[in-house]
Design a protein around this motif. Structure first.
Motif, PDB file in Angstrom:
ATOM      1  N   PHE A 660      27.328  12.099  46.713  1.00 49.09           N
ATOM      2  CA  PHE A 660      26.230  12.851  45.924  1.00 49.09           C
ATOM      3  C   PHE A 660      26.678  13.684  44.950  1.00 49.09           C
ATOM      4  N   PRO A 735      38.508  20.670  43.555  1.00 47.11           N
ATOM      5  CA  PRO A 735      37.320  21.528  44.256  1.00 47.11           C
ATOM      6  C   PRO A 735      36.396  21.949  43.386  1.00 47.11           C
ATOM      7  N   LEU A 737      34.599  20.008  41.006  1.00 48.72           N
ATOM      8  CA  LEU A 737      33.585  19.009  40.827  1.00 48.72           C
ATOM      9  C   LEU A 737      32.659  19.263  41.952  1.00 48.72           C
ATOM     10  N   ASP A 738      31.391  19.028  41.550  1.00 46.78           N
ATOM     11  CA  ASP A 738      30.379  19.080  42.585  1.00 46.78           C
ATOM     12  C   ASP A 738      30.059  17.591  43.077  1.00 46.78           C
ATOM     13  N   VAL A 739      30.892  17.365  43.914  1.00 48.96           N
ATOM     14  CA  VAL A 739      30.516  16.191  44.553  1.00 48.96           C
ATOM     15  C   VAL A 739      30.546  16.377  46.213  1.00 48.96           C
ATOM     16  N   ARG A 740      29.632  15.724  47.052  1.00 46.60           N
ATOM     17  CA  ARG A 740      29.327  15.835  48.359  1.00 46.60           C
ATOM     18  C   ARG A 740      29.428  14.285  48.809  1.00 46.60           C
ATOM     19  N   ALA A 742      29.302  12.005  52.618  1.00 43.72           N
ATOM     20  CA  ALA A 742      28.628  11.860  53.959  1.00 43.72           C
ATOM     21  C   ALA A 742      28.977  10.388  54.264  1.00 43.72           C
ATOM     22  N   GLN A 747      24.767   4.796  60.197  1.00 39.05           N
ATOM     23  CA  GLN A 747      23.657   4.896  59.853  1.00 39.05           C
ATOM     24  C   GLN A 747      22.983   3.689  59.327  1.00 39.05           C
TER      25      GLN A 747
ATOM     26  N   GLN C  35      21.493  15.094  57.935  1.00 40.88           N
ATOM     27  CA  GLN C  35      22.641  15.733  57.450  1.00 40.88           C
ATOM     28  C   GLN C  35      22.552  16.492  56.118  1.00 40.88           C
ATOM     29  N   LEU C  37      24.247  18.602  53.000  1.00 36.67           N
ATOM     30  CA  LEU C  37      25.552  18.623  52.288  1.00 36.67           C
ATOM     31  C   LEU C  37      25.208  19.668  51.431  1.00 36.67           C
ATOM     32  N   ARG C  39      25.734  22.215  48.029  1.00 36.58           N
ATOM     33  CA  ARG C  39      26.531  22.306  46.723  1.00 36.58           C
ATOM     34  C   ARG C  39      28.015  22.753  47.053  1.00 36.58           C
ATOM     35  N   PRO C  40      29.002  22.376  46.609  1.00 40.24           N
ATOM     36  CA  PRO C  40      30.164  23.358  46.983  1.00 40.24           C
ATOM     37  C   PRO C  40      30.191  24.590  46.360  1.00 40.24           C
ATOM     38  N   PRO C  90      17.935  22.810  44.580  1.00 40.31           N
ATOM     39  CA  PRO C  90      19.004  22.216  44.057  1.00 40.31           C
ATOM     40  C   PRO C  90      20.332  22.520  44.795  1.00 40.31           C
ATOM     41  N   HIS C  91      19.931  23.153  46.192  1.00 43.04           N
ATOM     42  CA  HIS C  91      21.136  23.785  46.876  1.00 43.04           C
ATOM     43  C   HIS C  91      21.973  22.656  47.565  1.00 43.04           C
ATOM     44  N   THR C  93      21.748  18.454  49.589  1.00 47.10           N
ATOM     45  CA  THR C  93      21.431  17.212  49.575  1.00 47.10           C
ATOM     46  C   THR C  93      21.021  16.646  51.084  1.00 47.10           C
ATOM     47  N   ALA C  94      19.818  16.175  51.360  1.00 44.62           N
ATOM     48  CA  ALA C  94      19.653  15.665  52.823  1.00 44.62           C
ATOM     49  C   ALA C  94      20.050  14.173  52.968  1.00 44.62           C
ATOM     50  N   VAL C  95      20.616  14.038  53.801  1.00 39.78           N
ATOM     51  CA  VAL C  95      21.126  12.559  54.056  1.00 39.78           C
ATOM     52  C   VAL C  95      20.566  12.245  55.514  1.00 39.78           C
ATOM     53  N   ASP C  96      19.959  10.955  55.435  1.00 43.54           N
ATOM     54  CA  ASP C  96      19.112  10.695  56.745  1.00 43.54           C
ATOM     55  C   ASP C  96      20.358   9.813  57.600  1.00 43.54           C
ATOM     56  N   GLN C  97      20.613  10.691  58.743  1.00 40.11           N
ATOM     57  CA  GLN C  97      21.479   9.962  59.621  1.00 40.11           C
ATOM     58  C   GLN C  97      20.726   9.928  61.031  1.00 40.11           C
TER      59      GLN C  97
END
Ligand SMILES: [Zn+2]
Lengths: 987, 92, 177
Positions: A660, A735, A737-740, A742, A747, C35, C37, C39-40, C90-91, C93-97
């Motif tokens: 993301f 670091p 970059l806005d990348v996340r 998981a 799942q 989960q 995540l 934003r950095p 926008p802070h 992200t939700a990831v369904d786990q």
């Protein structure tokens, strides 16, 4: 005369007799005995034969340093060789056998080695068996191993269980003698988290055999009360039978707890041993001191024993060493023994003291021969007399036991495990622990402190100092009143003794004697590290606990320097041997590694799958049906069914990563060598990931599910590695970059539905329009299933080359959906297929896996050269891919290969030779990376990496299996054996 | 037997929880030239004493760390999040 | 309309429960695990998460810098997940786990001693009070560990390892049976 049990005394339970046997001979001991004390109580002085000369040996010590009394205990699968009888607790039915003797302990043929001893000195093996070299392996080594053996391990599997555990504390105290108990009490009462470990079966250390009175109690009662108080504190853990064997960085101590080594039938709900890693904020070593032997002729004869050990047998176990005991001492320890023997009514024939006078306060009755030494012992299998040199003459005195007291060496091993060296203290005649160690202090006899009162005082004071460093306040403890303790004077060490006849042993376990040390010095091996290796002194399983300091003292004397100048060899863990079982813990056999199961595991099992281990995963390899006799029949059927009808394969084990962020596309553009920036939402793309050196790392498809949302798949094998790699790129490289990221591997259950009838099956459960127009090749999107009951991710991608889809559903629904698909697909011939068929299908289609992506290939080698972006400013591997060598014309590149004779076959790993070339490495043209029988082609086919491969299609070659000398004439061909124009993908 | 790494996010953890990558080097620009890239990809110092390495807290917070370790004494010193280290380097 | 019935298979549905007195090991309901995540370099999101989760039947668990797990015993509908997801924007992200992670409850007075057979984390209540979470290695398996009560821990594990971890936990508890 021999040793025997006294009528009274000791901490043994006289109401609880235990039957045991030694070399088949039935014997009786008592609860609380060690095997050694029980053997002595039965008059068994001779317990083993020495390593090299097969000399008769008896019990020398009463603890962990024992070099002689190594026996094999237990039977069948619980056989345990090299057990120290001095630490093994006696249990009902214990079977002990002596070692290193043939045919019997009493009559041992190997003892003839003693006659050959002029030839068996230090360096003997090096000098004698160096040449001719080939004889070493065939003749010398097996011979030496048989002759100079320790006990034999069993070949049967260990039936017992082991485990590991962590522990944490403010203060770890090692050793529960007077100093350790006092330290633990001080810290425990202050509320600190304390762990106190002791190798013995009960806390107390030397208190268990000391006759001093403490606060009106016997020393052993004092120890019992102290441990009862400690056990009542919830913040204190008192662990007996636990040896702290190593000090490691981070102030972590390794310790092994012998949970059930004293049990005849270990209970199955407990491990027999437990390995502890103890994380201590601070630690205190209260490990006591080791008494040193004296080096005189025949000092190894059964009946000769350390003075402190004799006290332990007398006072703790109620065992007398003999009827007429002599004591050879160079310090006051010998007099304490004399007093205890006298008190027990055992005759002390003489005290031979190397010092000019006896201690001033000594009032005992035995004869003291001052300024004297024992130069040798006499006797057959046990000592019968000693020869004493005094006043310029020699006197023979008949005795049946001899104690030796050569001074004390503080037990400082742990303090030296992290590289610091001990230093020689002339004042204490001992090596002391290095000073100013971080988070580790020393107290009691381990710090050369003498006397119970002083040890208690020091233990308590050191604990208080540690607590104050930790910011825990504590009140100074009232110190107990110790009576009947004698003052001890520091002793001058006695290294070499005049008038020695016969062998005077320095290292008992490795049979190193005085002359070996002299020889080492004369031959130029006088450096302590060289002397150790040249003579093998200190290299036995006891690691020279008794011998090292004497060897250093003798080396020093021979070189005319102080022991300070000689220094010690390096101390390394483990302090005493640790079993492999304990080090392994619970993770052996089936539990060696965890099992990872696909959410479709049970579905596959109920469909008859045969599983194969792939890393930690169990994957379904094939699904045999009635009448199929070989795996090939099943696999061929599954392959044909996919090509003709439709198959379902579990691909859940592929790595799946959700990506993301606003910069997700840019991020992918940098980690893949091909372009991802402009991948449209709703599309999947095959991606190649390189390493920085330009070689391919992994491949997979990545789909864009939203503007800032991608779903990456990796190969099963590299799933974890790719995730680590992406995290490295995101965190350490870019670091900004806005990348996340998981991991979503667990799942989603993912199923490949492949074959010309795939759409017919899927249309029945997917609600969305999945016609080729609406959902073309490489489409990817979320769909709803079964009338909106469930949402799934749906991809039109193909590994087999057929019309194919991958359907990802939340893992808990996997089995249900697979069942529904099987049901819906029955009329179209849907069958499950496994990884074997998957492999055949991809080889037929010329798709690569890690068989081809083997760390030596770049994209162009696999025909992917055009995929590599020429326009991207940067990506992982971009620069190094430009290297000259990676553009060479004769690189190994991917081709297909098949035998000229359709009935012939070849194996993966075989090499390719030119048609008439000799089978040499120089003529090697490449090798087969994958091969399988192709039902589609009707013969074996392979993928191969061959020099200039794609330019050589149609060339006849030979496939050479060098291991079996097999040669198969073959032809190089296009690696795509099925549907080279990709028509089937797009139907 | 142990070797505890003080993860800035998780506290002291044993080395089994980590994956080690090697020396901390800064990745050259794409146009830095082959020599810089060869150094980056292939050449490593083998220092005696202080060494800065990338460690990944794989079985923990999954962050990459810059761990300063003494190769002689095994003493682990300063541990920093790799992203923080990189950003600090970019904007001093 | 399709008449296929879709059923859920719990990851630990068939696992037996050990009958030990001192300890209990229980598979927790496969409700939801989300989960989060961040934003950095985003500021601390805990307040945002508290607002987004609101209801008491959910809990927020720290999971490393900028990451959390939101867990609950009840499954989350598609709409509920979408609402949660939106609330975090926008802070984060939700990831369904919910299907990717399995939660196991381990409870008992000597639970710390049992878990110490697997993890190097100091679980003393002074060092690891109720509400604390840690991601750590338990034996050979990575887990997310939370002290949910003074004598109870939630052990969250990847679904594929759940059975294996269950066997390990049972083995670690045998001593206390
Ligand atoms: Zn961490």
């Amino acid at each position: 005369m021999t040793s025997y049990r006294l009528a009274t005394g000791g901490l043994v339970n006289r109401a609880a007799p235990l039957a045991f046997s030694f070399d088949g001979k039935p014997m009786a001991g008592l609860e609380g005995d060690t095997l050694a004390s029980a053997l002595l109580a039965n008059g068994q002085m001779l317990v083993g034969r020495s390593f090299k000369y097969h000399r008769p040996r008896g019990i020398l010590t009463a603890g962990a340093s024992e070099p002689n009394a190594l026996v094999t205990i237990g039977r069948r699968e619980r056989t345990e060789p090299n057990t120290r009888a001095t630490v093994q607790e006696l249990y009902e039915g214990l079977e002990a056998r002596s070692q290193n003797r043939w045919p019997s302990l009493d009559f041992d043929v190997g003892a003839l080695n003693g006659l050959l001893s002029p030839f068996l000195g230090a360096g003997f093996y090096y000098k004698t068996f160096m040449w001719p070299a080939p004889l070493w392996e065939k003749l010398y080594e097996p011979f030496i191993r048989r002759a100079a053996g320790l006990g034999k391990a069993t070949h049967e599997a260990d039936p017992d269980s082991y485990e590991k555990s962590w522990a944490h504390c403010d203060l770890l105290v090692v050793g529960a003698g007077p100093a350790g108990l006092a330290a633990a009490l001080t810290a425990g009462r202050a509320g600190a988290r304390v762990i106190l470990v002791d190798e013995g079966s009960m806390p107390g250390g030397s208190l268990l055999f000391d006759t001093a009175m403490i606060d009106g109690m016997t020393a052993s009662d004092f120890a019992r009360e102290a441990s009862a108080e400690l056990q009542s504190m919830p913040n204190v853990r008192l662990m007996t039978r636990t040896t702290a064997f190593g000090w490691y960085d981070g102030n972590v101590f390794g310790a092994v707890e012998r949970v059930q080594k004293h049990a005849c039938d270990p209970a199955s709900h407990l491990p027999v041993e437990r390995l502890w890693r103890i994380v201590a904020k601070q630690a205190l070593l209260a490990t006591g001191a080791e008494e040193r032997p004296l080096v005189f002729g025949g000092n190894d004869r059964p009946g000769v024993m350390m003075a402190s050990a004799m006290r332990a047998y007398l006072n703790r176990y109620g065992v007398a060493p003999g009827k007429a005991t002599a004591i050879f001492t160079c310090n006051d320890s010998g007099y304490r023994l004399a007093r205890d023997l006298e008190a027990a009514g055992i005759e002390v024939t003489a005290i031979v003291d190397s010092r000019p006078t006896a201690p001033p306060g000594y009032r005992g009755r035995p004869r003291v021969i001052a300024n004297a030494v024992v130069c040798q012992t006499k006797g057959n299998k046990s000592v019968s007399a000693i020869e004493v040199l005094h006043d310029g003459r020699s006197e023979t005195i008949a005795v049946d036991a001899l104690a030796m007291a050569g001074g004390f060496s503080p037990i400082i091993h742990l303090a030296c495990h992290r590289g610091s060296r001990p230093f020689w203290s002339e004042e204490n005649a001992a090596f002391l622990a290095p000073q100013d160690l971080k988070d580790l202090r020393i107290a009691g006899a381990a710090a050369a402190t003498v006397g119970i009162a002083a040890c208690i005082q020091e233990g308590s004071a050191q604990a208080a100092a540690i607590l104050s460093e930790l910011g825990i306040s504590c009140r100074p403890a009232a110190l107990p009143n110790v009576e009947a303790e004698e003052e001890s004077r520091p002793a001058k060490p006695l290294w070499s003794i005049p008038g020695i006849k016969g062998k005077a042993f320095v290292d008992f376990q490795n049979d190193v004697h005085l002359k070996d040390i002299g020889l080492a010095v004369r031959e130029g091996y006088g450096h302590v590290e060289l002397a150790k290796r040249y003579t093998t002194s200190g290299m036995a399983t006891d690691q020279g606990k008794l011998s090292n300091v004497n060897a250093i003292g003798l080396l020093a004397e021979a070189r005319g320097v102080s022991p300070a100048e000689i220094g010690t060899t390096t101390f390394r863990p483990f302090y005493t041997p640790v079993s492999f079982g304990a080090l392994t813990g619970a993770h052996s056999g089936y539990h060696f590694q965890p099992v990872r199961k696909s959410p479709l595991h049970d579905w596959a099992a109920k469909n008859g799958a045969i599983f194969v281990e792939t890393g930690l995963w169990y994957r379904s390899a094939w699904f045999p049906r009635g009448g199929e006799k070989t795996w090939r029949e099943s696999v061929d059927r599954e392959v044909v069914n996919v090509r003709q009808n439709v198959g379902l394969c579990d691909v859940s084990t592929l790595g799946k990563i959700e990506i993301f962020g606003a910069d997700a596309a840019e991020f992918l553009n940098r980690v893949y060598c091909n372009a991802f920036l402009k991948l449209p939402v709703g599309k999947a793309r095959y991606g190649l990931m390189l390493r920085e050196d330009g070689f391919i790392y992994d491949d997979g498809t990545t789909s864009r599910l939203g503007e800032g949302h991608f779903f990456m798949t990796t190969t099963t094998a590299y799933a974890a590695g790719v995730m680590n790699h992406l995290e490295f790129c995101a965190q350490a490289l870019w670091p900004e970059l806005d990348v996340r990221l998981a991991s979503a591997t667990d799942q989603w259950a993912q199923m490949a539905i492949a074959g010309p009838k795939a759409r017919l099956v899927l249309e029945k459960i997917v609600d969305d329009d999945i016609s080729s127009a609406a959902f073309p090749f490489l489409a990817a999107k979320e769909v709803s299933l079964c009338g909106g009951k469930l949402h799934a991710r749906f991809f039109r991608i193909s590994f087999s080359g057929e019309l194919a889809y991958e359907l990802a559903v939340p893992a808990g629904y996997a089995e249900s959906i697979a069942d529904i698909l099987m049901n819906a697909g029955a009329e179209h011939g849907l069958q499950p297929y496994g990884t074997e068929a998957l492999g055949v299908l991809r080889i037929e289609k010329g798709h690569v896996t890690h068989s081809e992506i083997n760390g030596t290939v770049i994209p162009d080698d696999l025909g992917f050269g055009k995929m590599v972006s020429a326009t991207k400013a940067d990506f992982i591997g971009k620069v190094m891919l430009e290297r000259e060598g990676l553009k060479a014309a004769d690189r190994l590149r991917l081709v297909g290969v098949r035998p000229l004779d359709p009935t012939a076959s070849f194996k993966t790993g075989s090499h390719i030779l030119e048609k008439n070339a000799a089978a040499t490495l120089e003529n090697d043209q490449g090798y087969v990376t994958s091969s399988a029988f192709s039902p589609h082609i009707g013969c074996t086919i392979g993928l191969a990496l061959v020099k200039r491969g794609p330019e050589r299609l149609g060339e006849e070659v030979v496939v050479w299996n060098g291991l079996k000398s097999e040669y198969a004439p073959a032809i190089l061909c296009d690696p795509i054996f099925v549907d080279p124009t990709n028509e089937r993908l797009h139907v | 037997m142990a070797s505890l790494i003080s993860c800035p996010h998780c506290g002291a953890r044993p080395k089994e929880e980590f994956t080690i990558k090697g020396a901390v080097l800064s990745r050259p620009a794409a146009d830095a030239g082959h020599q810089a890239w060869t150094d980056y990809v292939y050449l490593r110092d083998n220092p005696r004493g202080t060494h800065r390495e990338y460690w990944h807290h794989t079985s923990g917070c999954r962050r990459w760390l810059v761990v300063t370790r003494d190769t002689v004494s095994h003493e682990v010193g300063f541990c920093q999040d790799a992203a923080a280290a990189k950003l600090a380097e970019v904007r001093p | 309309m399709s008449d296929f019935r879709i059923t859920l298979r719990p990851a630990l549905g068939s696992a037996p429960r050990p009958g030990s007195r001192g300890l209990s090991i229980t598979a927790m309901p496969e409700g939801h695990v989300v989960q989060v995540l961040g934003r950095p370099h985003a500021p601390d999101l805990f307040g945002v998460l508290e607002r987004a989760t609101g209801a008491a039947h959910r809990s927020v668990r720290a999971a490393g810098p900028g990451q959390w797990f939101i867990v609950g015993d009840a499954p989350l509908s598609r709409d509920e997940f979408a609402a949660l997801s939106t609330a975090l924007q926008p802070h984060a992200t939700a990831v369904d786990q919910s299907h990717g992670r399995v939660r196991i409850r381990v409870e008992g007075t000597i639970v710390e001693r049992m878990l110490a057979k697997g993890t190097a984390v100091d679980l003393d209540p002074g060092a690891f009070p109720v509400g604390t979470s840690a991601m750590t290695l338990l034996g050979h398996v990575s887990v997310h560990l939370t002290r949910i009560e003074i004598a109870a821990f939630e052990v969250m594990v990847l679904r594929g390892f759940a059975e294996s971890l269950w066997e390990d936990l049972v083995r670690m508890s045998v001593e206390f049976a």
